[in-house]
Scaffold this active site. Structure first.
Site, mmCIF file in Angstrom:
data_model
loop_
_atom_site.group_PDB
_atom_site.id
_atom_site.type_symbol
_atom_site.label_atom_id
_atom_site.label_comp_id
_atom_site.label_asym_id
_atom_site.label_seq_id
_atom_site.Cartn_x
_atom_site.Cartn_y
_atom_site.Cartn_z
ATOM 1 N N LYS A 1 0.821 -1.212 0.000
ATOM 2 C CA LYS A 1 0.000 0.000 0.000
ATOM 3 C C LYS A 1 0.850 1.256 0.000
ATOM 4 O O LYS A 1 0.542 2.226 -0.692
ATOM 5 C CB LYS A 1 -0.958 0.007 1.199
ATOM 6 N N LYS B 1 -8.608 -9.067 -10.489
ATOM 7 C CA LYS B 1 -9.808 -9.406 -9.726
ATOM 8 C C LYS B 1 -10.730 -8.189 -9.624
ATOM 9 O O LYS B 1 -10.268 -7.047 -9.634
ATOM 10 C CB LYS B 1 -9.444 -9.956 -8.352
ATOM 11 N N LYS C 1 -13.105 -2.895 -5.596
ATOM 12 C CA LYS C 1 -13.684 -1.560 -5.498
ATOM 13 C C LYS C 1 -12.631 -0.500 -5.771
ATOM 14 O O LYS C 1 -12.958 0.624 -6.096
ATOM 15 C CB LYS C 1 -14.327 -1.353 -4.138
#
Ligand code: ATP
Ligand code: MG
Length: 330
Positions: free
Chosen positions: A112, A193, A196
Site C-alpha cells: 500500500k 480481480k 472496489k
C-alpha cells in the site's frame, strides 16, 4: 460449535459481486457449522482518512448487505467493531508483544505504501488490530483469502508467543481454506480481480446499483476473438469469468453451461448471464434497501450483536489482563 470470525471494512456504498461470491456466500454457509462472529471493521477503515458521515452511512449499508445475503443475527453474532472496545484494548497488549521488525515485514503495508498511500501508524499496526479481532473470540478457524494469509500467520505467532510467555491464554486459530471457484474478475480487465479500488468502475458489479445498469455492464464485458464459449481462465479470462458468474448465481455446473452455449455466440452468453444476475440481485437489493429504510431496527440488531460479542470479548480480555499482570479494579 467451534467459533469463527470474519469482517469487512465499511469502505464503499455497495459491496460488489466479488465480495458476495468470494466472502459472504461462505459466511452464510459457515453459520451451519460454526458459532460465527461477523463484524463491520469500522476501526480498520480509519487507516484511510474518510468523511465521517460517509463512514457512518457505510457502516449501516454494509450491515444491511450482510443481512440481505443471509447472515442470520439469531444464529450468528453481527456487530460493529468499535462497539466492542475490547478490540482496541487487546490490540495494545498485543502491540507490546510484536517486534518492530516483525510488523515491518507485512507485505500489505509495504504494497500500500509502495502504491503511494500516505502511511499512518494505524496502517502499520493494522495486522495487530486484526490479530486482536480474531483472538478475542477464541476463533478456532478463520476464513482467509490469499491477501490475508500473512496476517493470520502473525496472529498465530502472537498467540503462540503469548501462551509461551504467560501460560495458555489464547486460542491459536487455523486458516479455513475456502473451496475455490468463487473468485470474480473485473469485467473490463478480466485478468485482474474485481475490486472496489479499480481505476474504473465499468468492470465492477455493485450489488446496490440499479440492476439494469449492472446488466449493461455484463453485456459490455470484455471477451476474446475465438467465438467459442469454453471455460479456460488462462487464455479466456473474460468468457470464463462470465461462465463462473452464471454458474454460481444460477447453480448450473460450468460443463453444463458450455454444452448449453455450444454453437451460440458471446452475445447469448452475456445476455443470459445478465438475466441471471438481474434475477438474483433484485431481491438482494430490495431486502438491503428495506433494512436501510428502518435504521432504528438495524441499529437494534447491531446493539444486540455488540452485547453478545462483548460478553465473549471481555472474558478473553480479562484473562489477558490477568496473565500479563495488570492489577484488576476491585
Ligand atoms: P480493496 O481493493 O480495497 O482491497 P476489495 O474489493 O478487494 O477492496 P475487500 O474489502 O478487500 O474488497 O474484501 C472483502 C472480502 O471480499 C474479502 O473476503 C475478499 O477476499 C473478498 N473479495 C474481494 N474481491 C473479491 C473478488 N474479486 N472475488 C472474490 N472475493 C473477493
Ligand atoms: Mg481486497
Amino acid at each position: 460449535r467451534p467459533r469463527t470470525l470474519s469482517g469487512m471494512q465499511p469502505t464503499s456504498d455497495s459491496l460488489h459481486l466479488g465480495n458476495h461470491l468470494g466472502a459472504l456466500v461462505n459466511w452464510v454457509a459457515l453459520q451451519e457449522q460454526f458459532d460465527a462472529f461477523y463484524f463491520i471493521a469500522d476501526l480498520h477503515s480509519l487507516t484511510v482518512a474518510t468523511d465521517p458521515e460517509l463512514i457512518r452511512r457505510r457502516t449501516r449499508v454494509t450491515a444491511a448487505q450482510y443481512l440481505a445475503a443471509g447472515v442470520d443475527p439469531e444464529r450468528s453474532t453481527l456487530f460493529v467493531q468499535s462497539h466492542v472496545s475490547e478490540h482496541t484494548e487487546l490490540s495494545w497488549i498485543l502491540s507490546c508483544q510484536t517486534g518492530f521488525g516483525e510488523a515491518s515485514r507485512m507485505t500489505q503495508f509495504k504494497d500500500k505504501t509502495a502504491k503511494g498511500h500516505a502511511a499512518n501508524v494505524g496502517l502499520f499496526t493494522y495486522p495487530i488490530l486484526m490479530a486482536a479481532d480474531i483472538l478475542l473470540y477464541d476463533a478456532a478457524k478463520v476464513p482467509v483469502g490469499e491477501d490475508q494469509r500473512q496476517h493470520l500467520e502473525i496472529t498465530r505467532d502472537l498467540a503462540i508467543r503469548f501462551n509461551q510467555r504467560y501460560g495458555d491464554t489464547l486460542v491459536v486459530p487455523e486458516p479455513h481454506i475456502v473451496k475455490e471457484g468463487a473468485k470474480i474478475q473485473d469485467l473490463q480487465d478480466p485478468t485482474a480481480k474485481m475490486s472496489k479500488s479499480a481505476a474504473s468502475d465499468k468492470g465492477l458489479i455493485n450489488l446496490l446499483d440499479d440492476p439494469a445498469k449492472s446488466a449493461k455492464k455484463i453485456r459490455s464485458a470484455v471477451t476474446d476473438t475465438e467465438a467459442v464459449v469454453r471455460y479456460d481462465p488462462e487464455t479466456k479470462a473474460g468468457v470464463s469469468n462470465l461462465l463462473t458468474i452464471h454458474s454460481v448465481l444460477s447453480g448450473t455446473p460450468v460443463a453444463e453451461l458450455e454444452a448449453h452455449f455450444e454453437g451460440k455466440m458471446y452475445g447469448d452468453l452475456k445476455k443470459e448471464t445478465a438475466e441471471v444476475l438481474v434475477e438474483w440481485v433484485t431481491p438482494f437489493r430490495d431486502r438491503a434497501n428495506e433494512l436501510l429504510e428502518d435504521p432504528a431496527e438495524l441499529d437494534r440488531i447491531l446493539a444486540a450483536g455488540a452485547e453478545r460479542a462483548r460478553e465473549v470479548a471481555s472474558a478473553t480480555l480479562g484473562r489477558v489482563y490477568d496473565a500479563v499482570g495488570l492489577l484488576r479494579p476491585a
